[in-house]
Design an enzyme around this catalytic site. Sequence first.
Site, PDB file in Angstrom:
ATOM      1  N   ALA A  75       3.675   0.400   7.580  1.00 25.22           N
ATOM      2  CA  ALA A  75       4.798   0.496   7.086  1.00 25.22           C
ATOM      3  C   ALA A  75       4.835   1.481   5.733  1.00 25.22           C
ATOM      4  CB  ALA A  75       5.103  -0.860   6.695  1.00 25.22           C
ATOM      5  N   LEU A  80       1.410  -3.617   8.104  1.00 28.61           N
ATOM      6  CA  LEU A  80       1.643  -3.226   6.393  1.00 28.61           C
ATOM      7  C   LEU A  80       1.287  -2.209   6.212  1.00 28.61           C
ATOM      8  CD1 LEU A  80       3.009  -4.243   3.788  1.00 28.61           C
ATOM      9  CD2 LEU A  80       0.869  -5.399   3.333  1.00 28.61           C
ATOM     10  N   GLU A 115      -8.579  11.210 -29.403  1.00 26.32           N
ATOM     11  CA  GLU A 115      -8.774  12.034 -30.646  1.00 26.32           C
ATOM     12  C   GLU A 115      -9.246  11.393 -31.785  1.00 26.32           C
ATOM     13  OE1 GLU A 115      -4.842  12.915 -28.307  1.00 26.32           O
ATOM     14  OE2 GLU A 115      -6.286  11.245 -28.437  1.00 26.32           O
TER      15      GLU A 115
END
Length: 381
Positions: free
Chosen positions: A313, A310, A56
Site C-alpha cells: 500500500a 501494508l 560548529e
Amino acid sequence: MNWSVLDNQMMSRAIQLARKGFYTTRPNPSVGCVIVNDNQIVGEGYHQKAGEPHAEVHALRMAGELARGATAYVTLEPCSHYGRTPPCALALINIGVKRVVVAVEDPNPQVGGRGIQMLRDAGIQVDVGLHRDEAYALNLGFMKRMESGLPWVTVKLAASLDGKTALSNGVSKWITGPEARRDVQRLRLRSCALITGIETVLADDPSLNVRYSELGSLRAQLSESQVLQPLRVVLDSRARMPITAALFAIESPILLVSTVSYSSDFMVQLPAHVTCLQLPAIEGRISLSALLSYLGKSCNQVLIEAGATLAGAFIGSGLADELVLYQAMKILGGQGRNLLELPDYQMMADIPTLKLVDERKVGADTRFTLRLESNPSLANK
C-alpha cells in the site's frame, strides 16, 4: 566555483564526522564541522544529540583562539535562530572566522538561507555547494520533512530468490541469516518511527524494538543508554490490538492508530507509554497520507516493517521513498507467500520506477537499496 584540493579534503572530513551522529541526533540533522587555519586542522566536531551543542560549537571549542581568521567547513548551513542552543552563525561571527564553506543550504524555514546571509552581513566570505549531493544524502529524512512536512519512508523487505516471504503455511523463520537480521537493527536505530500492521502483530507478536545485543560493531560507538528507540506505530484500523501483545512490555513509546475508538476496558489497561490516534478511513483502511502528515511533525525517517498488504500500500500509493530488500539464497516455491500486494498494473508506464543505489553482501544474503524515482518527493534529488 573552483574548489581547491584542501577544500575538498576538509569537506570530506566534515562529512565523515557528520556520519558519527547518524544514530543519535534525531530529529535533528547529522552535521560535521572542520576548522582550518594555515592549512592545518585546528578544530573539528559533529552534532551528537538533539538539545546539545551543534557541530560548529564543538569545533570552535577545540580550536579556541586558533579559529580567528580561519576557514570553517560545515556540511549544513549554520543555524541562525535561538532554539535549545544559540545560533551557530553568531558563534562563528563572534570568534572571527574569515571564511565559511557550506556544503548544502538548510531547508528549515527557521534558517532557509538566513544563516548564510548573517555571515555575509558580518563580512565573512561564504562559499556554498561543495560536495552538496553527498551532504544532502546525509540527511534525506530531515531534508524531506523540512521541504514537504513528510518523513522519508523506507520499506524494509526480505525475500527468497523467487520473491517469497514465507512458505504457503506462513512459516518464515528464518529466510535471511543472522547478519541481515542484525543489519535491520541498525535500520531501526536510524529511524524515528517503525510502522507495522495489526496482522503482523497478531501473527508474530513482535516487540519491534532496537535490540542492543544485536547491534554488532555499533556497540563500540554507542552505550546502551545512548540507544534511541523508535516510536513503534501499529496500524489497527478496526481496533483489534490484544492487551497481551508483547510490544507493550517494553517501555518505549507506542502509537496505536485506528479508524474507530478502542473500548474503555482496553484503554484503562494500556501502559503509560502507549498513545492512541484515530484517523480517517479510506475504503475501510487508515489514510496513510494522513498518518505520514501526523508523523511528519516530529519524524525525519520512518521504517515500514510489515506484511505484503501494508508494504504494498505504501509503494502502490506513491508514499514510499526507498526500498531496502534483503534477498536470501533460498527458493521457497510457487505456493509461497508473495513479497508485495500491488495494484494490477495494465501498462508498463504505470509501474513504480526503481533506481538501484546500493548493493552489498550482508552475510550470506544480498542487500539492495532502491529509490522509487516515480515518487514526486524525489524529483531532482
